[in-house]
Structure formats: structure tokens, C-alpha cells
Enzyme design. Structure first.
Site, mmCIF file in Angstrom:
data_model
loop_
_atom_site.group_PDB
_atom_site.id
_atom_site.type_symbol
_atom_site.label_atom_id
_atom_site.label_comp_id
_atom_site.label_asym_id
_atom_site.label_seq_id
_atom_site.Cartn_x
_atom_site.Cartn_y
_atom_site.Cartn_z
ATOM 1 N N VAL A 1 4.782 0.872 0.399
ATOM 2 C CA VAL A 1 5.281 -0.277 1.144
ATOM 3 C C VAL A 1 5.164 -1.544 0.305
ATOM 4 O O VAL A 1 4.138 -1.773 -0.348
ATOM 5 C CB VAL A 1 4.496 -0.451 2.468
ATOM 6 C CG1 VAL A 1 5.082 -1.602 3.292
ATOM 7 C CG2 VAL A 1 4.521 0.838 3.268
ATOM 8 N N ASP B 1 -0.902 11.175 13.956
ATOM 9 C CA ASP B 1 -1.745 10.769 12.825
ATOM 10 C C ASP B 1 -2.429 9.441 13.138
ATOM 11 O O ASP B 1 -2.518 8.557 12.283
ATOM 12 C CB ASP B 1 -0.918 10.669 11.552
ATOM 13 C CG ASP B 1 -1.791 10.638 10.292
ATOM 14 O OD1 ASP B 1 -2.959 11.087 10.368
ATOM 15 O OD2 ASP B 1 -1.318 10.172 9.238
ATOM 16 N N LYS C 1 9.587 -0.205 3.309
ATOM 17 C CA LYS C 1 8.922 1.069 3.033
ATOM 18 C C LYS C 1 9.896 1.998 2.317
ATOM 19 O O LYS C 1 11.010 2.234 2.788
ATOM 20 C CB LYS C 1 8.442 1.712 4.324
ATOM 21 C CG LYS C 1 7.691 3.027 4.094
ATOM 22 C CD LYS C 1 7.043 3.541 5.370
ATOM 23 C CE LYS C 1 6.223 4.783 5.089
ATOM 24 N NZ LYS C 1 5.525 5.285 6.295
ATOM 25 N N GLY D 1 0.823 -1.201 0.000
ATOM 26 C CA GLY D 1 0.000 0.000 0.000
ATOM 27 C C GLY D 1 0.853 1.246 0.000
ATOM 28 O O GLY D 1 2.085 1.184 -0.030
ATOM 29 N N SER D 2 0.209 2.382 0.009
ATOM 30 C CA SER D 2 0.877 3.669 -0.015
ATOM 31 C C SER D 2 0.368 4.535 1.123
ATOM 32 O O SER D 2 -0.778 4.401 1.562
ATOM 33 C CB SER D 2 0.641 4.396 -1.344
ATOM 34 O OG SER D 2 1.191 3.664 -2.416
ATOM 35 N N GLY D 3 1.232 5.425 1.602
ATOM 36 C CA GLY D 3 0.855 6.362 2.649
ATOM 37 C C GLY D 3 1.355 7.746 2.307
ATOM 38 O O GLY D 3 1.846 8.000 1.203
ATOM 39 N N GLY D 4 1.237 8.650 3.270
ATOM 40 C CA GLY D 4 1.643 10.018 3.014
ATOM 41 C C GLY D 4 3.124 10.165 2.730
ATOM 42 O O GLY D 4 3.544 11.045 1.972
ATOM 43 N N MET D 5 3.936 9.324 3.340
ATOM 44 C CA MET D 5 5.378 9.458 3.169
ATOM 45 C C MET D 5 5.951 8.510 2.121
ATOM 46 O O MET D 5 7.004 8.771 1.560
ATOM 47 C CB MET D 5 6.080 9.181 4.504
ATOM 48 C CG MET D 5 6.269 10.422 5.358
ATOM 49 S SD MET D 5 7.337 11.633 4.557
ATOM 50 C CE MET D 5 8.886 10.743 4.584
#
Length: 511
Positions: A26, A138, A41, A19-23
Site C-alpha cells: 500500500v 482475517d 493498494k 505497508g505490505s499485507g498478504g495480498m
């Protein structure tokens, strides 16, 4: 370009995107050196162009240090960090389970005991983080995972701000750190005094959503959401359901106080309050799978508050090397078994077990736990667990196989006997000598003389291992006498037992 099969640091092989996140984004991966699954990551492509590269790199590197400092079972372990091409990366524990966003979507509002048990675990993590001068900043359902054994993991401390630094407003693209739906009023205002109580506010939002099914405030855009946090009256859980204790409703209202000083003093205080609603027996979730799956062999585990229903919310992510995301065919099952054997030939036993487990989670509900093809794959899986040294999980898996093989083929089937023998081996490896000897003794009573010789050898080894060396010698002498009576003096098996007896004798003399 990153893709399945890419190798990082000549050690980590990427297997599938998570998946993907703000930073960053992964990938699930495999640590070839230690034969274990990992998560890798990476800094999001192009992120360093959108903001000052120095600040971005500093923030990403700090994520590794911050998370590594949190020695807590509710925080993924950091294994490694480095640079790959132009990308920074962190290697972390790969966490299986269900994101809280999916948990609520699939089950709706959760029973009060579940919410209390989950919330207490989150508080335990926050208390450890706050004690280390760390604020998550967060906390939200997408950063929380409920694992197959019921353990809650808090993800992505990468946006945390160290309280004793001058970086509380650190951003990537000029936006305030955090997610508007769960953001404390002081954080929304960009206050420089954002502290642990901002995490408690986010916790209140999460608990509210777990109990109601929706977050406490709804709006069409981020600005509207921030206005709700700042100005709207605090909602009551009790207005949406009537089975929530009044004191729990009051606690959530307190967590959602607009003024940080109106919130509880610490996560530890909230932890103690939540314990009173976490019952010893947690009810099944509404949409949980109806029965425990041997494809996910978790024995009955316990919260700090009591036993969990088996396999209630475990979810598996598809492995890129396993069958495709569509409904698996029996040919897919055979292909993954062949792949696992090939991995085992390279001593990649952990990866082989992971591939089999992922396939079984998808295929077993379709074809049945006791279908011949699934039983064979489960036997392979249990064997790989033993080779990988995971004797506890292997023990549970073999015990489940004994039940299902017996139902399918009868108690005298060779596969049943083999599983019982492997149970004894696992028990011995786990230091459960009494149980191992009892298992072997039961098998020995059912075995003809010749078939019982290997069992007697194993019993002697275990007996010696618990310090009863003289008794082990007596067992081996009696065994050798019986073997010579049946076979004479030539067979290799006799020489092997004699060598074992002599070896134990030398060890006893040296001791």
C-alpha cells in the site's frame, strides 16, 4: 518500479509507502483531480507467479467490490480500481491512526471502557458485513486502526469470502486464509462452513489481547498455534487482571468457544453486551500525549458512548515530501512551508495542508506550540484548510491559534485579530450565522471606524444570507453614509459596497 512521484491513471501521485499485507502493498497517494489524500493498494509483485493468476486477479478484484459494498464509517471507502502496467490497484480512503498492534505495544493492557467501546465499534462493522453475506476471515490487530477521533476502522476485507459463493477455501499460496494467532478452530481445520462466528472468535482473541496485552494462545510456530486453538483450555481474562467485570470475562470465553454453535448468535448481540461497559467518560490511556496538539486539530469528538480524550492516540505517517524521519530542524519547517505554498499555487490545497500537518505533528512537540516558527506554520496550515474547504477543521485550528497567539503576543496582536476574523468566516461557511455575527460584532466593538468598515460589510452579507435582506440594506446604507463622511465619494471601497448593495437588491427583486 513504484516510487514516490509515480503517477497512476494520470490522476494519483504516489507519495510514500505505507505497508505490505498478504495480498499486496500500500502507498499513500494524492488524488490530483479531487485534491485529497488516498491510499493505493497494489497486487504484490510476483504474487501472480506463485499461484494461478486467474484466481489471484479474481480475488483482488473482488476485494474492491466487497469493500465498496460495505457502506459503513468503520470501513475505508473505495474510490477507484484499475490496472497499472502488470499490477492491479485499488484506490481507497487513506486512514490515519494507530494500528492495534502498536496501540497495545505502546499502552499495554487497555482500560475496560476503552476495550468495550472499541469492541462495540468492531461489532458494528461486522454486523454490517455479515448482513451483506460477507465474512472478514482475517480480523486481527494489524487489520484494525484507531483513528485520531476515536473511530475504529476495519481494514483488508480482501480475504473475505462471500457466503453464497463456492469460494470459501480460496487461497493465494495454498495456505488457509487467516492468521493463526486469531484463527477459529473450524477455520484452522479448513472447514467449508466458515461463517460469521469465525469473525466472532477472532474478535474474542482481539478483545482478550487488548485487556491482557498478549493474545489468548502463544506458540513457537503456526502449527503449534493452531493446535492451541483446537485443544487448549479457553483462558480467562480475569486470571490476568482483577478489574474486568465477570460478565465481560464470560463474554470473551463465549466468543472463544471451540464449537461455533457455542458462540454468540451475532455481532449485533455482542455489540449490545459490550455497550454496558463503555462508560460515558473514557479514561486517558497510560502513555498518551499529555495534552492536545494544535498540529492535529481535532475538536472534541464523541464515540457513540461519550467523549474521547483529545489526541490520545493519534499517530502520523511521515510524508515523503516532508522533512526526513530524523528530528526536524527549523530549516525543515521552513522548507515544508515553502513546499505548501508551491502546492497552493497549483491549487493543491489539501495536499499542502497534509504536508504542513505532518510536519507540525513532528516539529511542534520539539519546538513548542507557541514558538514563532511553529505559530507561523500553524497559520499557514489553517489557511490551507480554508482554501481546501475544510472549514470545520479550520475553525478549530483558528480557535486554538487565538489562545496560543494571545498568550504569546497579547490580545491586540494583528495575528489574533486576523484569526478571529477567520473564525467568523468559517462559522459563516458552516451555516453558523448567529455565531459568525457575534464574533464579528465583538471585533467591531474593538475596531476604529475605518478598520470596522470591512467587518460591517461582512456582517451585512451574512445578514442577507439568513434572509434578513431589508436589515442588510439598512446596514449597507448606514455603512455607505459613514464611508462617504470619512472618505468622500471617490474611493474604490465605496464603489464596491455600492455594487454589493445593488447586487443584493437585484437578488431580492428576483426572489
Amino acid at each position: 518500479m513504484l516510487q514516490a512521484g509515480t503517477r497512476i491513471a494520470d490522476r494519483y501521485e504516489l507519495t510514500y509507502p505505507v505497508g505490505s499485507g498478504g495480498m499486496g502493498h500500500v502507498w499513500a497517494g494524492y488524488d490530483e483531480r479531487l485534491d485529497r489524500p488516498v491510499a493505493v493498494k497494489f497486487l504484490k509483485p510476483g504474487l501472480a507467479v506463485e499461484a494461478d493468476r486467474h484466481d489471484v486477479v479474481e480475488r483482488f478484484q473482488r476485494e474492491a467490490r466487497i469493500t465498496a459494498r460495505l457502506d459503513h464509517p468503520g470501513v475505508p471507502t473505495v474510490h477507484d480500481a484499475g490496472v497499472f502496467g502488470d499490477d492491479l490497484y485499488i484506490v481507497m480512503q487513506l486512514v490515519p491512526g494507530t494500528l492495534f498492534t502498536d496501540l497495545v505495544a505502546e499502552n499495554g493492557p487497555l482500560p475496560v471502557p476503552w476495550v468495550a467501546a472499541i469492541g462495540a465499534q468492531i461489532c458494528s462493522v461486522l454486523a454490517a458485513a455479515h448482513a451483506a453475506s460477507l465474512v472478514h476471515r482475517d480480523l486481527k490487530p494489524n487489520n484494525l486502526i484507531l483513528g485520531p477521533t476515536g473511530l475504529v476502522k476495519v481494514l483488508d476485507f480482501g480475504v473475505a469470502a462471500v457466503l453464497d459463493t463456492d469460494l470459501p477455501k480460496l487461497t493465494v499460496t495454498g495456505e488457509t486464509i487467516g492468521t493463526p494467532t486469531y484463527m477459529a478452530p473450524e477455520q484452522a481445520l479448513g472447514s467449508s462452513s466458515v461463517g460469521p462466528r469465525a469473525d466472532l472468535y477472532a474478535l474474542g482473541c482481539v478483545l482478550y489481547e487488548l485487556l491482557v496485552g498478549d493474545p489468548p494462545y502463544l506458540a513457537d510456530n503456526a502449527l503449534g498455534m493452531l493446535h492451541q486453538h483446537l485443544e487448549s483450555p479457553i483462558p480467562h481474562v480475569a486470571d490476568s487482571r482483577d478489574d474486568v467485570p465477570a460478565q465481560l470475562d464470560k463474554l470473551i470465553v463465549t466468543l472463544l468457544a471451540k464449537d461455533p454453535q457455542g458462540r454468540p448468535d451475532s455481532a449485533a448481540v455482542v455489540y449490545r453486551q459490550l455497550l454496558q461497559w463503555a462508560s460515558a467518560e473514557l479514561p486517558d490511556l497510560a502513555k498518551a500525549p499529555p495534552e492536545h496538539s494544535a498540529a492535529d486539530p481535532t475538536s472534541p469528538h464523541r464515540f457513540p458512548f461519550g467523549p474521547l480524550p483529545r489526541d490520545t492516540i493519534a499517530r502520523a505517517r511521515p510524508a515523503a515530501s516532508a522533512a526526513p524521519a530524523s528530528i526536524p530542524s527549523l530549516n525543515d519547517v521552513h522548507a515544508v512551508r515553502a513546499q505548501a505554498l508551491a502546492l497552493a499555487d497549483d491549487d493543491r490545497f489539501g495536499q499542502a495542508a497534509d504536508a504542513l500537518q505532518t510536519m507540525l505533528r513532528r516539529a511542534a512537540p520539539i519546538y513548542g506550540q507557541r514558538s514563532p516558527e511553529i505559530l507561523e506554520a500553524r497559520l499557514d496550515y489553517a489557511g490551507m484548510l480554508m482554501l481546501a474547504g475544510d472549514f470545520r477543521t479550520a475553525l478549530v485550528t483558528f480557535e486554538q491559534l487565538i489562545t496560543d497567539l494571545t498568550a504569546q503576543y497579547g490580545p491586540e496582536h494583528q495575528a489574533v485579530r486576523e484569526c478571529r476574523l477567520q473564525v467568523a468566516t468559517c462559522q459563516a461557511e458552516l451555516g453558523e450565522a448567529t455565531e459568525a455575527l457575534r464574533t464579528l460584532q465583538d471585533l467591531l466593538r474593538e475596531s476604529p471606524d475605518a478598520e470596522g468598515f470591512p467587518l460591517r460589510t461582512q456582517m451585512a452579507v451574512i445578514t442577507a444570507g439568513v434572509g434578513q435582506v431589508d436589515e442588510a440594506f439598512q446596514q449597507l446604507d448606514a455603512l455607505l453614509a459613514d464611508m462617504r463622511s470619512m472618505f468622500g465619494t471617490d474611493p474604490m471601497e465605496i464603489a464596491e459596497v455600492e455594487a454589493l448593495r445593488d447586487h443584493l437588491r437585484r437578488l431580492a427583486d428576483e426572489g
